[in-house]
Design an enzyme around this catalytic site. Structure first.
Site, PDB file in Angstrom:
ATOM      1  CG  LEU A   1      -2.086   1.219   1.409  1.00  0.00           C
ATOM      2  CD1 LEU A   1      -2.831   1.334   0.072  1.00  0.00           C
ATOM      3  CD2 LEU A   1      -2.795   0.868   2.638  1.00  0.00           C
ATOM      4  CE1 TYR A   2       5.154   5.552   2.696  1.00  0.00           C
ATOM      5  CE2 TYR A   2       6.780   4.159   2.960  1.00  0.00           C
ATOM      6  CZ  TYR A   2       6.538   5.396   2.616  1.00  0.00           C
ATOM      7  OH  TYR A   2       7.382   6.416   3.064  1.00  0.00           O
ATOM      8  N   GLY A   3       4.182   1.566  -0.795  1.00  0.00           N
ATOM      9  CA  GLY A   3       5.162   1.503  -1.662  1.00  0.00           C
ATOM     10  C   GLY A   3       4.528   2.116  -2.926  1.00  0.00           C
TER      11      GLY A   3
ATOM     12  CB  SER B   1       0.653   5.661  -2.177  1.00  0.00           C
ATOM     13  OG  SER B   1       1.627   5.734  -0.921  1.00  0.00           O
ATOM     14  CE  LYS B   2       5.171   8.928   0.257  1.00  0.00           C
ATOM     15  NZ  LYS B   2       5.454  10.486   0.277  1.00  0.00           N
TER      16      LYS B   2
END
Length: 249
Positions: free
Chosen positions: A156-158, A160-161
């Site tokens: 999820l985090y990766g 988005s970035k």
């Protein structure tokens, strides 16, 4: 060679009340910029502003809870009302929940993409056209090394970035011909208030890189300040790894 003298410029830094964002704000103020620190926590924001002013810099705090287009555009209006024309935008605000894909619900997904993707998108939409009209300006987006490779618990985090990295390149192509440079920094494991709960896990993750240790917030900030200043005048659309060599090794 150009020096990083930012006197006479106004810089808006999101996520500036702690960690990398605060270190960026301090670094820009040290080089003469009037820095507008945006964040959710008024107490931490005002404390950061006091510290900058006591060191001889110029800074103001803007409370902002970046969650949608309206909040991003309101921050842009407030920044221009307080600091005049914004010359530098640093998108440092970010949320980074880790965990298996199945552990995240729709609320988590929406919250991460709202802060990490939607807010930078609409801040650029609100502020960068005016930079382009003036023929100068800089945007620096703060990403993560896990936008470049797959890692368990980082979907999820990766992702988005990774979206932010693509936006960096698209905006460089869109606004570069009109004098606005858009670049990004991808940090590796960094010791901040936000990563403190990771404890020894942060050290284990950092040990996988050639540097063998976590970064300080100031080490990441120095790269952001470089990209924001005239010393990087020929740098457009770059995604600079500041990860201790993790993505190179």
């Amino acid at each position: 060679m150009p020096t990083i003298d930012m006197s006479g410029t106004t810089a808006l830094v999101t996520g500036a009340t702690s960690g990398i964002g605060r270190a960026v704000a301090v670094g820009l103020a040290q080089r003469g910029a009037h820095v507008l620190l945006a964040g959710r926590d008024r107490g931490r924001g005002e404390a950061a502003v006091r510290a900058i002013r006591e060191a001889g810099g110029t800074a103001d705090f803007l409370r902002a809870d970046l969650r949608d287009e309206a909040s991003a555009r309101e921050l842009a209006r407030s920044a221009e009302a307080l600091g005049g024309a914004v010359d530098v935008l640093v998108n440092a605000a970010g949320v980074f929940p880790f965990g298996p894909t199945e552990s995240h619900g729709e609320a988590d997904f929406d919250a991460v993409y709202a802060v990490n993707v939607k807010a930078p998108f609409f801040l650029v939409a609100a502020l960068v056209p005016a930079m382009a009209e003036r023929g100068r300006g800089a945007v620096v987006n703060v990403g993560t090394m896990v936008a470049e490779f797959g890692a368990p618990g980082m979907a999820l985090y990766g992702s988005s970035k990774a979206a932010l990295n693509l936006l960096t390149k698209a905006w460089a192509a869109e606004y570069g011909p009109r004098g606005v440079r858009v670049n990004a920094v991808n940090p590796g494991p960094t010791r901040t208030e936000g990563t403190a709960p990771m404890g020894e896990q942060l050290d284990r993750l950092a040990a996988l890189a050639p540097a063998g240790r976590p970064a300080t917030a100031e080490e990441i900030a120095s790269a952001v300040v470089y990209l924001a200043g005239d010393a990087a005048s020929f740098v457009h659309g770059a995604v600079l790894p500041v990860d201790g060599g993790r993505t190179a090794a």
